[in-house]
Design a protein around this motif. Structure first.
Motif, short mmCIF file in Angstrom:
data_model
loop_
_atom_site.label_atom_id
_atom_site.label_comp_id
_atom_site.label_asym_id
_atom_site.label_seq_id
_atom_site.Cartn_x
_atom_site.Cartn_y
_atom_site.Cartn_z
N LEU A 158 0.85 -1.19 0.00
CA LEU A 158 0.00 0.00 0.00
C LEU A 158 0.89 1.24 0.00
N LEU A 159 1.79 1.33 -0.96
CA LEU A 159 2.74 2.43 -0.96
C LEU A 159 2.22 3.71 -1.60
N SER A 160 1.06 3.64 -2.24
CA SER A 160 0.55 4.86 -2.87
C SER A 160 -0.88 5.13 -2.43
N LYS A 161 -1.26 6.37 -2.57
CA LYS A 161 -2.62 6.77 -2.25
C LYS A 161 -3.51 6.56 -3.47
N ASP A 162 -4.82 6.58 -3.27
CA ASP A 162 -5.76 6.41 -4.36
C ASP A 162 -5.65 7.58 -5.34
N PRO A 163 -5.25 7.32 -6.59
CA PRO A 163 -5.09 8.41 -7.56
C PRO A 163 -6.39 8.70 -8.32
N ASN A 164 -7.54 8.34 -7.75
CA ASN A 164 -8.82 8.46 -8.45
C ASN A 164 -8.79 7.63 -9.72
N ILE A 165 -8.72 6.35 -9.55
CA ILE A 165 -8.61 5.39 -10.64
C ILE A 165 -9.61 5.73 -11.74
N LYS A 166 -9.12 5.80 -12.98
CA LYS A 166 -9.91 6.28 -14.11
C LYS A 166 -10.64 5.19 -14.86
N VAL A 167 -10.18 3.97 -14.80
CA VAL A 167 -10.83 2.90 -15.56
C VAL A 167 -11.69 2.07 -14.63
N HIS A 186 17.01 -22.19 2.05
CA HIS A 186 17.49 -21.83 0.73
C HIS A 186 18.48 -20.66 0.75
N ASP A 187 18.86 -20.24 1.95
CA ASP A 187 19.85 -19.17 2.13
C ASP A 187 19.49 -17.92 1.31
N LEU A 188 18.22 -17.50 1.44
CA LEU A 188 17.74 -16.34 0.71
C LEU A 188 18.05 -15.06 1.48
N HIS A 189 18.42 -14.03 0.76
CA HIS A 189 18.73 -12.73 1.37
C HIS A 189 18.04 -11.64 0.57
N PRO A 190 17.20 -10.85 1.22
CA PRO A 190 16.50 -9.78 0.49
C PRO A 190 17.48 -8.67 0.09
N GLN A 191 17.11 -7.98 -0.96
CA GLN A 191 17.87 -6.81 -1.39
C GLN A 191 17.65 -5.71 -0.34
N ILE A 192 18.74 -5.20 0.23
CA ILE A 192 18.64 -4.13 1.23
C ILE A 192 18.94 -2.81 0.54
N ALA A 193 17.98 -1.89 0.61
CA ALA A 193 18.16 -0.58 -0.02
C ALA A 193 18.93 0.36 0.91
N GLN A 194 18.45 0.47 2.13
CA GLN A 194 19.08 1.38 3.09
C GLN A 194 18.87 0.84 4.50
N ALA A 217 13.58 6.59 7.63
CA ALA A 217 13.35 5.28 7.02
C ALA A 217 11.95 5.20 6.42
N LEU A 218 10.98 5.71 7.15
CA LEU A 218 9.60 5.71 6.65
C LEU A 218 9.50 6.57 5.40
N GLU A 219 10.17 7.71 5.40
CA GLU A 219 10.17 8.57 4.22
C GLU A 219 10.83 7.87 3.03
N ALA A 220 11.94 7.19 3.25
CA ALA A 220 12.62 6.46 2.17
C ALA A 220 11.73 5.36 1.60
N ALA A 221 11.02 4.64 2.48
CA ALA A 221 10.13 3.57 2.02
C ALA A 221 8.96 4.15 1.24
N THR A 222 8.43 5.25 1.70
CA THR A 222 7.30 5.89 1.03
C THR A 222 7.68 6.44 -0.33
N ASN A 223 8.88 6.99 -0.43
CA ASN A 223 9.34 7.60 -1.69
C ASN A 223 9.93 6.59 -2.67
N VAL A 256 15.57 -0.96 6.18
CA VAL A 256 15.77 -1.63 7.46
C VAL A 256 16.00 -0.60 8.56
N VAL A 257 15.35 -0.83 9.70
CA VAL A 257 15.58 -0.01 10.89
C VAL A 257 16.18 -0.92 11.95
#
Length: 142
Positions: free
Chosen positions: A63-72, A107-115, A125-131, A139-140
């Motif tokens: 849920l990273l974005s707000k409702d953009p008034n979906i047109k279709v 399976h020794d999986l490691h997520p991609q860490i951005a910051q 951190a919240l601002e970085a995730a939102t943007n 990660v915090v």
């Protein structure tokens, strides 16, 4: 690019190409993809549905974005395209979370860490995730 290193054959930058579903359709000879995992939500649902093949599936996990008034008419895209729409938020229940943790370890999986941020900088951190400032997890440390 991260996706390229992970083996992606076709890459589309949604910031440079707002109508990115058209590029997906070109790459799939007009058919669309089998499954789309949408981490953005309302801001991308139109493009997500357009990029999904007839009978394909869309999994909503973010849920990273707000409702953009979906047109279709989203309902028409889902019904006439015979598409499946699933929503997943969180790890469901403890058993499923444990199963996922075991799978990741096995399976020794490691997520991609951005910051990585210190707890004191959780607001940044919240601002970085939102943007969506970088691909991967924010990660915090506590």
């Amino acid at each position: 690019m991260v996706a390229e290193k992970l083996g992606a054959k076709h890459l589309v930058n949604y910031r440079k190409t707002p109508d990115w579903a058209d590029e997906v359709l070109k790459a799939t000879d007009g058919k669309g993809v089998d499954i789309v995992v949408d981490v953005v939500g309302a801001g991308s649902i139109e493009q997500t549905l357009k990029a999904t093949r007839f009978g394909g599936a869309v999994v909503l996990v973010g849920l990273l974005s707000k409702d953009p008034n979906i047109k279709v008419n989203v309902m028409q895209d889902i019904l006439y395209g015979s598409k499946t729409l699933e929503g997943h938020l969180g790890a469901s229940n403890k058993d499923m979370a444990d199963e996922l943790a075991h799978f990741i370890e096995k399976h020794d999986l490691h997520p991609q860490i951005a910051q990585v941020f210190d707890f004191e900088d959780a607001d940044k951190a919240l601002e970085a995730a939102t943007n969506l400032s970088a691909p991967g997890k924010v990660v915090v440390t506590v």
